[in-house]
Design a protein around this motif. Structure first.
Motif, mmCIF file in Angstrom:
data_model
loop_
_atom_site.group_PDB
_atom_site.id
_atom_site.type_symbol
_atom_site.label_atom_id
_atom_site.label_comp_id
_atom_site.label_asym_id
_atom_site.label_seq_id
_atom_site.Cartn_x
_atom_site.Cartn_y
_atom_site.Cartn_z
ATOM 1 N N VAL A 254 57.316 1.765 11.113
ATOM 2 C CA VAL A 254 56.150 1.932 10.241
ATOM 3 C C VAL A 254 54.867 1.800 11.050
ATOM 4 N N LYS B 177 55.805 13.560 12.117
ATOM 5 C CA LYS B 177 55.783 12.117 11.845
ATOM 6 C C LYS B 177 57.168 11.485 11.975
ATOM 7 N N GLY C 31 48.646 13.510 9.344
ATOM 8 C CA GLY C 31 49.167 14.875 9.362
ATOM 9 C C GLY C 31 48.084 15.894 9.075
ATOM 10 N N ASN D 138 55.533 15.746 5.704
ATOM 11 C CA ASN D 138 54.638 14.723 6.245
ATOM 12 C C ASN D 138 55.122 13.360 5.767
ATOM 13 N N SER E 234 50.523 1.076 0.855
ATOM 14 C CA SER E 234 50.996 -0.119 0.150
ATOM 15 C C SER E 234 50.233 -0.376 -1.145
ATOM 16 N N ARG F 238 46.281 13.559 4.462
ATOM 17 C CA ARG F 238 47.145 14.732 4.281
ATOM 18 C C ARG F 238 48.057 14.524 3.089
HETATM 19 C C1 LIG Z 1 51.153 -0.575 6.258
HETATM 20 C C2 LIG Z 1 50.122 0.455 5.880
HETATM 21 C C3 LIG Z 1 49.683 0.528 4.576
HETATM 22 C C4 LIG Z 1 48.743 1.485 4.209
HETATM 23 N N1 LIG Z 1 48.346 1.550 2.907
HETATM 24 C C5 LIG Z 1 47.540 2.545 2.511
HETATM 25 C C6 LIG Z 1 47.215 2.709 1.144
HETATM 26 O O1 LIG Z 1 47.689 1.981 0.279
HETATM 27 N N2 LIG Z 1 46.392 3.725 0.799
HETATM 28 C C7 LIG Z 1 45.858 4.599 1.733
HETATM 29 O O2 LIG Z 1 45.122 5.508 1.368
HETATM 30 N N3 LIG Z 1 46.153 4.453 3.046
HETATM 31 C C8 LIG Z 1 46.978 3.472 3.453
HETATM 32 N N4 LIG Z 1 47.306 3.350 4.775
HETATM 33 C C9 LIG Z 1 46.702 4.296 5.727
HETATM 34 C C10 LIG Z 1 47.381 5.662 5.696
HETATM 35 O O3 LIG Z 1 48.690 5.544 6.201
HETATM 36 C C11 LIG Z 1 46.536 6.622 6.549
HETATM 37 O O4 LIG Z 1 45.432 7.022 5.784
HETATM 38 C C12 LIG Z 1 47.256 7.843 7.062
HETATM 39 O O5 LIG Z 1 46.350 8.630 7.768
HETATM 40 C C13 LIG Z 1 47.844 8.713 6.011
HETATM 41 O O6 LIG Z 1 48.556 9.738 6.680
HETATM 42 P P1 LIG Z 1 48.301 11.257 6.292
HETATM 43 O O7 LIG Z 1 46.839 11.575 6.579
HETATM 44 O O8 LIG Z 1 49.230 12.039 7.182
HETATM 45 O O9 LIG Z 1 48.624 11.353 4.861
HETATM 46 C C14 LIG Z 1 48.226 2.386 5.177
HETATM 47 C C15 LIG Z 1 48.678 2.301 6.499
HETATM 48 C C16 LIG Z 1 49.609 1.343 6.851
HETATM 49 C C17 LIG Z 1 50.089 1.292 8.263
#
Ligand SMILES: Cc1cc2nc3c(=O)[nH]c(=O)nc-3n(C[C@H](O)[C@H](O)[C@H](O)COP(=O)(O)O)c2cc1C
Length: 207
Positions: free
Chosen positions: A76, A103, A84, A29, A34, A52
């Motif tokens: 990005v 992804k 995921g 995944n 950030s 995820r």
């Molecule tokens: C540029 C950017 C920065 C992000 N920073 C964070 C972060 O610091 N912490 C967080 O929990 N989600 C952050 N997100 C949101 C996660 O990417 C989002 O929760 C995503 O669903 C995680 O993917 P996953 O569920 O497959 O792990 C950010 C998204 C973007 C586009």
């Protein structure tokens, strides 16, 4: 003159990290984040508990932190409203997220095998850190996840020749400032996250 402002967001400008982690089916995944800070070979990651990535990190205790250069901003952004996790929280559904198990394909990025951990690295990222999860604690509805860098891969394009240092003139990180993307201090494009989170982004949404 200062005013008292109930700030909803404290994203003052941090590098975007693409976190690779291993799904229960063994695939990798990939998620942008950030909220990361660094101390020596240690880092703390602030991640939503329902993502995820968080579930994968707590289960497998390993990940790769791929530091995104500003040139990858479009890649990005394609990941911004994807998860995921097959089960979406009500909040994520309402925000416009959708389930995406592939992804790398969705982002147009290339998986590269890691050496010490299972999840793939992102070939296009010039700095890739293979990490072990060494601890975690709950913060509000999120987790602060402590990781230790096991091995750092640095592309020659951003390395100061003959040294073990990254060249600050060559390395141009993609920066998330509030909900907009910046590189070299310049505005790039608005993040889809700004629309999803209904943030007043300063950059025009193209579509
Ligand atoms: C540029 C950017 C920065 C992000 N920073 C964070 C972060 O610091 N912490 C967080 O929990 N989600 C952050 N997100 C949101 C996660 O990417 C989002 O929760 C995503 O669903 C995680 O993917 P996953 O569920 O497959 O792990 C950010 C998204 C973007 C586009």
């Amino acid at each position: 003159m200062h005013s008292v402002v109930p700030l909803k967001v404290h994203y003052y400008g941090t590098p975007v990290v693409l976190v690779s982690s291993t799904n229960p089916d063994g695939s990798t995944n990939l998620a942008p984040m950030s909220s990361a800070w660094w101390l020596g070979q240690e880092a703390m990651l602030g991640l939503g508990a329902s993502s995820r990535t968080t579930q994968n990190l707590l289960r497998t205790e390993e990940c790769v932190l791929n530091l995104a250069p500003s040139t990858l901003v479009d890649h990005v952004d394609r990941l911004a409203l994807l998860t995921g996790a097959p089960e979406l929280s009500e909040h994520k559904r309402a925000t416009g997220y959708r389930y995406e198990p592939r992804k790398f394909e969705a982002a147009g990025l290339t998986p590269q095998p890691s050496e010490l951990v299972r999840p793939d690295r992102v070939l296009e990222c010039p700095i890739q850190l293979e990490c072990r999860v060494t601890g975690h604690l709950p913060i509000d509805s999120a987790r602060a996840i402590h990781v230790t860098v096991l091995r750092a891969h640095v592309d020659s394009s951003v390395r100061m020749l003959g040294t073990d240092y990254v060249d600050p003139l060559a390395w141009d990180p993609l920066i998330m400032k509030f909900c907009d993307f910046f590189g070299s201090g310049d505005a790039l494009i608005p993040s889809r996250l700004a629309a999803g989170w209904q943030m007043p982004g300063r950059l025009e949404q193209a579509s």
